[in-house]
Motif scaffolding. Structure first.
Motif, PDB file in Angstrom:
ATOM      1  N   GLU A 204       0.864  -1.191   0.000  1.00  0.00           N
ATOM      2  CA  GLU A 204       0.000   0.000   0.000  1.00  0.00           C
ATOM      3  C   GLU A 204       0.900   1.240   0.000  1.00  0.00           C
ATOM      4  OE1 GLU A 204      -3.354   0.519   0.035  1.00  0.00           O
ATOM      5  OE2 GLU A 204      -4.347  -1.192   0.987  1.00  0.00           O
ATOM      6  N   PRO A 205       0.348   2.383  -0.448  1.00  0.00           N
ATOM      7  CA  PRO A 205       1.177   3.596  -0.586  1.00  0.00           C
ATOM      8  C   PRO A 205       1.714   4.089   0.758  1.00  0.00           C
ATOM      9  CG  PRO A 205      -1.151   4.098  -0.911  1.00  0.00           C
ATOM     10  CD  PRO A 205      -1.037   2.605  -0.880  1.00  0.00           C
ATOM     11  N   SER A 206       3.026   4.013   0.935  1.00  0.00           N
ATOM     12  CA  SER A 206       3.595   4.386   2.239  1.00  0.00           C
ATOM     13  C   SER A 206       4.546   5.563   2.121  1.00  0.00           C
ATOM     14  CB  SER A 206       4.291   3.169   2.867  1.00  0.00           C
ATOM     15  OG  SER A 206       5.483   2.849   2.176  1.00  0.00           O
ATOM     16  N   SER A 207       4.380   6.372   1.050  1.00  0.00           N
ATOM     17  CA  SER A 207       5.341   7.463   0.845  1.00  0.00           C
ATOM     18  C   SER A 207       4.959   8.767   1.540  1.00  0.00           C
ATOM     19  CB  SER A 207       5.574   7.677  -0.643  1.00  0.00           C
ATOM     20  OG  SER A 207       6.366   6.624  -1.147  1.00  0.00           O
ATOM     21  N   SER A 208       4.400   8.682   2.708  1.00  0.00           N
ATOM     22  CA  SER A 208       4.332   9.845   3.587  1.00  0.00           C
ATOM     23  C   SER A 208       4.486   9.300   4.999  1.00  0.00           C
ATOM     24  CB  SER A 208       3.004  10.606   3.439  1.00  0.00           C
ATOM     25  OG  SER A 208       1.895   9.754   3.633  1.00  0.00           O
ATOM     26  N   PRO A 209       5.207   9.948   5.899  1.00  0.00           N
ATOM     27  CA  PRO A 209       5.798  11.279   5.676  1.00  0.00           C
ATOM     28  C   PRO A 209       7.038  11.271   4.774  1.00  0.00           C
ATOM     29  CG  PRO A 209       6.421  10.444   7.848  1.00  0.00           C
ATOM     30  CD  PRO A 209       5.466   9.444   7.255  1.00  0.00           C
ATOM     31  N   ARG A 210       7.732  10.140   4.633  1.00  0.00           N
ATOM     32  CA  ARG A 210       8.925  10.083   3.780  1.00  0.00           C
ATOM     33  C   ARG A 210       8.652   9.124   2.627  1.00  0.00           C
ATOM     34  NH1 ARG A 210       9.707   9.757   8.738  1.00  0.00           N
ATOM     35  NH2 ARG A 210       9.581   7.488   8.686  1.00  0.00           N
ATOM     36  N   PRO A 211       9.352   9.312   1.482  1.00  0.00           N
ATOM     37  CA  PRO A 211       9.165   8.359   0.386  1.00  0.00           C
ATOM     38  C   PRO A 211       9.442   6.938   0.867  1.00  0.00           C
ATOM     39  CG  PRO A 211      10.456  10.240  -0.343  1.00  0.00           C
ATOM     40  CD  PRO A 211      10.286  10.384   1.144  1.00  0.00           C
ATOM     41  N   LEU A 212       8.540   6.026   0.576  1.00  0.00           N
ATOM     42  CA  LEU A 212       8.691   4.613   0.912  1.00  0.00           C
ATOM     43  C   LEU A 212       9.075   4.381   2.373  1.00  0.00           C
ATOM     44  CD1 LEU A 212      10.275   3.629  -2.485  1.00  0.00           C
ATOM     45  CD2 LEU A 212       8.153   2.678  -1.585  1.00  0.00           C
ATOM     46  N   SER A 213       8.221   4.852   3.264  1.00  0.00           N
ATOM     47  CA  SER A 213       8.398   4.564   4.692  1.00  0.00           C
ATOM     48  C   SER A 213       8.068   3.099   4.931  1.00  0.00           C
ATOM     49  CB  SER A 213       7.441   5.410   5.534  1.00  0.00           C
ATOM     50  OG  SER A 213       7.605   6.785   5.260  1.00  0.00           O
ATOM     51  N   LEU A 214       8.715   2.518   5.942  1.00  0.00           N
ATOM     52  CA  LEU A 214       8.344   1.168   6.376  1.00  0.00           C
ATOM     53  C   LEU A 214       7.411   1.328   7.559  1.00  0.00           C
ATOM     54  CD1 LEU A 214      11.149   0.491   4.914  1.00  0.00           C
ATOM     55  CD2 LEU A 214      11.249  -1.441   6.490  1.00  0.00           C
ATOM     56  N   SER A 215       6.244   0.718   7.471  1.00  0.00           N
ATOM     57  CA  SER A 215       5.265   0.916   8.529  1.00  0.00           C
ATOM     58  C   SER A 215       4.808  -0.427   9.092  1.00  0.00           C
ATOM     59  CB  SER A 215       4.080   1.695   7.960  1.00  0.00           C
ATOM     60  OG  SER A 215       3.275   2.129   9.011  1.00  0.00           O
ATOM     61  N   PRO A 393       7.569   8.888  14.192  1.00  0.00           N
ATOM     62  CA  PRO A 393       6.327   8.112  14.149  1.00  0.00           C
ATOM     63  C   PRO A 393       6.142   7.515  12.760  1.00  0.00           C
ATOM     64  CG  PRO A 393       5.844  10.468  14.185  1.00  0.00           C
ATOM     65  CD  PRO A 393       7.327  10.324  14.311  1.00  0.00           C
ATOM     66  N   SER A 394       5.882   6.235  12.678  1.00  0.00           N
ATOM     67  CA  SER A 394       5.821   5.571  11.370  1.00  0.00           C
ATOM     68  C   SER A 394       4.558   4.735  11.237  1.00  0.00           C
ATOM     69  CB  SER A 394       7.044   4.696  11.176  1.00  0.00           C
ATOM     70  OG  SER A 394       7.065   3.718  12.194  1.00  0.00           O
ATOM     71  N   GLY A 395       3.541   5.060  12.016  1.00  0.00           N
ATOM     72  CA  GLY A 395       2.274   4.351  11.884  1.00  0.00           C
ATOM     73  C   GLY A 395       1.655   4.655  10.530  1.00  0.00           C
ATOM     74  N   PHE A 396       0.999   3.656   9.938  1.00  0.00           N
ATOM     75  CA  PHE A 396       0.343   3.873   8.648  1.00  0.00           C
ATOM     76  C   PHE A 396      -0.985   4.577   8.921  1.00  0.00           C
ATOM     77  CE2 PHE A 396      -1.948   2.488   4.774  1.00  0.00           C
ATOM     78  CZ  PHE A 396      -1.052   2.990   3.850  1.00  0.00           C
ATOM     79  N   PRO A 397      -1.198   5.748   8.293  1.00  0.00           N
ATOM     80  CA  PRO A 397      -2.387   6.540   8.642  1.00  0.00           C
ATOM     81  C   PRO A 397      -3.663   6.064   7.953  1.00  0.00           C
ATOM     82  CG  PRO A 397      -1.042   7.727   7.074  1.00  0.00           C
ATOM     83  CD  PRO A 397      -0.332   6.435   7.328  1.00  0.00           C
ATOM     84  N   ALA A 398      -3.766   4.780   7.702  1.00  0.00           N
ATOM     85  CA  ALA A 398      -4.978   4.204   7.117  1.00  0.00           C
ATOM     86  C   ALA A 398      -4.962   2.722   7.452  1.00  0.00           C
ATOM     87  CB  ALA A 398      -5.004   4.414   5.606  1.00  0.00           C
ATOM     88  N   PRO A 417       4.894   2.133  -3.186  1.00  0.00           N
ATOM     89  CA  PRO A 417       4.937   3.430  -3.860  1.00  0.00           C
ATOM     90  C   PRO A 417       3.604   4.154  -3.711  1.00  0.00           C
ATOM     91  CG  PRO A 417       4.663   1.650  -5.462  1.00  0.00           C
ATOM     92  CD  PRO A 417       4.855   0.997  -4.118  1.00  0.00           C
ATOM     93  N   GLY A 418       3.657   5.477  -3.824  1.00  0.00           N
ATOM     94  CA  GLY A 418       2.434   6.271  -3.741  1.00  0.00           C
ATOM     95  C   GLY A 418       2.307   6.917  -2.380  1.00  0.00           C
ATOM     96  N   ASP A 419       1.536   7.977  -2.370  1.00  0.00           N
ATOM     97  CA  ASP A 419       1.410   8.828  -1.187  1.00  0.00           C
ATOM     98  C   ASP A 419      -0.066   8.881  -0.810  1.00  0.00           C
ATOM     99  OD1 ASP A 419       1.120  10.982   0.544  1.00  0.00           O
ATOM    100  OD2 ASP A 419       2.668  12.180  -0.455  1.00  0.00           O
ATOM    101  N   LEU A 420      -0.355   8.501   0.406  1.00  0.00           N
ATOM    102  CA  LEU A 420      -1.757   8.446   0.839  1.00  0.00           C
ATOM    103  C   LEU A 420      -2.450   9.805   0.724  1.00  0.00           C
ATOM    104  CD1 LEU A 420      -3.392   6.011   2.030  1.00  0.00           C
ATOM    105  CD2 LEU A 420      -3.299   7.256   4.180  1.00  0.00           C
ATOM    106  N   ARG A 421      -1.645  10.889   0.745  1.00  0.00           N
ATOM    107  CA  ARG A 421      -2.242  12.223   0.611  1.00  0.00           C
ATOM    108  C   ARG A 421      -2.840  12.425  -0.781  1.00  0.00           C
ATOM    109  NH1 ARG A 421       2.878  15.503   2.687  1.00  0.00           N
ATOM    110  NH2 ARG A 421       3.743  13.928   1.304  1.00  0.00           N
TER     111      ARG A 421
END
Ligand SMILES: [Zn+2]
Length: 465
Positions: A204-215, A393-398, A417-421
């Motif tokens: 799933e898109p995890s590129s916020s807050p940083r590109p390709l965050s691990l959550s 903080p690296s929780g997935f906001p969805a 890839p992709g940004d939840l925003r």
């Protein structure tokens, strides 16, 4: 061949086939795979889009020599599992992604001609599902494409799950159905006796807050519907219904106002949660209460009446360590207390319908496949991956299907890839470079975690022969 040589070949193959992956993403975006059970959707018209996506992916994985299996609890909504069989003795890695999308937000707010006609601009691809999450599904394919091209033989199995139904929490048709059908990584395709260790990556898109965050953590949420009654009358009677000396509620009660009163009460509770609810994986104040839709009328959408019915749907985020039933009790009690303060609602209390609870997800940062992915991300990007902390903080906001993989006992990390925003928004898009980076990191993580065939220390050995 040394591990370093293998990795270099894989990375070169990812780059070499990037354009092919972008073309696949364009094909996927061009398929309308709106979840047929999404509110407001014409089910009959939407049915079949998910299956066209999994059929396309089945052909593409078949070309790469993977064994492709269909799992279809609902024959009209087939999931695809593509299995890259290991030689035996290694750990199994699951790559999971959903092929359904939400419906596009209001069409006229898109600058694009059409949400299903992909457009490339400035290194980005625009279209419905570009971020959520056809780019993740594409990145998984590119990772497998590169492993095959480089001639990598893994010790453990790699299972790619392309699932339906995620956007409506229909995991019993999608991810859970696939796991229940035996594609859980615990029955090695190579036929070994031992039950291998398993890890999953949800792309799933995890590129916020940083590109390709691990959550490794996501919040839970409750979705519920509140319905309030009013009393319909001619709009000309409004003054008499609401002013001192008039006929009052016996003449008319506007359900719009009673509904808004309860929405405001929930927003006050949201303020309180902002002050009192916290979790180290989430930025302060994350746990919010979103009223997402509100409808009221007297059977006809016209201000010539006082509305006699209001209905609104709410999504409330709660911390991963909270008790969902306690959260539900608190929300219900808060609505009851607010109703008690209003003379009409006191005798005509609102009805609350609990539509769904999406459970939270939480996997230990120390899990071997999470560590393998963190190392791989560092090697590919040169950027160190910091362990989650209050400062990071690296929780997935969805919510994601990680919740249901974990429910089946499979530790899961979200990375894609992709940004939840940019998701569930007009002009949804993805930075194409993130697909390439993600694919390279996932491929290297698979080598690290599943091990190489013939590798003595197959599972996860660093610096092998
Ligand atoms: Zn998604």
């Amino acid at each position: 061949m040394t591990r370093e040589t293998v990795e270099a070949r894989v990375r070169a193959a990812v780059e070499a086939h990037a354009e092919e992956a972008f073309a696949l993403l364009e094909q996927l975006v061009a398929i309308d795979s709106t979840n047929p059970d999404f509110p407001g959707i014409d089910r009959a018209a939407a049915l079949g889009g998910e299956g066209r996506c999994t059929a396309l992916l089945g052909r593409r994985y078949g070309e790469l020599g993977l064994r492709c299996e269909t799992v279809a609890s609902d024959p009209e909504r087939p999931n695809l599992v593509a299995v890259l069989e290991g030689s035996g003795g290694g750990r199994s890695l699951i790559l999971n992604g959903h092929v359904d999308t939400v419906p596009p937000v209001r069409r006229e707010t898109w600058a694009m001609a059409d949400p299903w006609t992909p457009e490339r601009r400035d290194g980005r691809l625009y279209g419905l599902g570009a971020t959520d999450m056809k780019s993740g599904v594409t990145a998984a394919w590119l990772a497998v494409r590169a492993l095959r091209e480089a001639g990598v033989a893994l010790a453990g199995d790699l299972l790619v799950q392309c699932v339906v139904g995620e956007e409506q929490m229909q995991h019993t048709l999608g991810t859970s159905a696939v796991l229940d059908a035996g594609f859980d990584g615990r029955r090695p395709a190579s036929g070994g006796d031992a039950e291998p260790a398993v890890g999953a990556i949800v792309l799933e898109p995890s590129s916020s807050p940083r590109p390709l965050s691990l959550s490794t953590t996501s919040a839970g949420n409750w979705v519920f519907r509140v319905t309030v009654r009013g009393r319909a009358t001619h709009a000309g009677n409004r003054a008499s219904a609401i002013r001192a000396g008039g006929e009052g509620a016996a003449l008319g009660v506007n359900a719009v106002e009673k509904g808004l009163l309860l929405v405001r009460a929930l927003l006050e509770l949201e303020q309180e949660w902002g002050q009192t609810r916290s979790h180290p994986a989430f930025a302060p104040g994350f746990f919010a209460i979103n009223p997402g839709s509100f409808h009221a009328d007297a059977g006809t959408p016209s201000p010539a009446y006082l509305a006699d019915r209001a209905e609104f749907d709410v999504l409330a985020w709660y911390p991963p360590d909270a008790d969902p039933e306690a959260v539900r009790g608190e929300l219900e009690q808060h609505l009851q207390v607010a109703a008690e303060l209003d003379p009409w609602l006191r005798v005509n209390p609102p009805a609350v319908e609990w539509l769904g609870n999406w459970p939270p997800a939480s996997t230990a940062w120390e899990e071997p496949h999470v560590q393998a992915l963190a190392r791989a991300h560092e090697r590919v990007t040169g950027d160190a991956v910091a362990a989650p902390s209050a400062a990071n903080p690296s929780g997935f906001p969805a919510v994601t299907d990680a919740s249901f993989l974990e429910a089946a006992g499979i530790p899961t990390v979200v990375y894609g890839p992709g940004d939840l925003r940019r998701a569930h928004a007009a002009d949804e898009h993805v930075a194409l470079a993130e697909i390439v980076t993600c694919a390279a990191a996932v491929a290297l993580a698979a080598i690290d975690f599943c091990g190489l065939a013939g590798d003595d220390a197959a599972a996860g050995a660093e610096g092998a022969r």
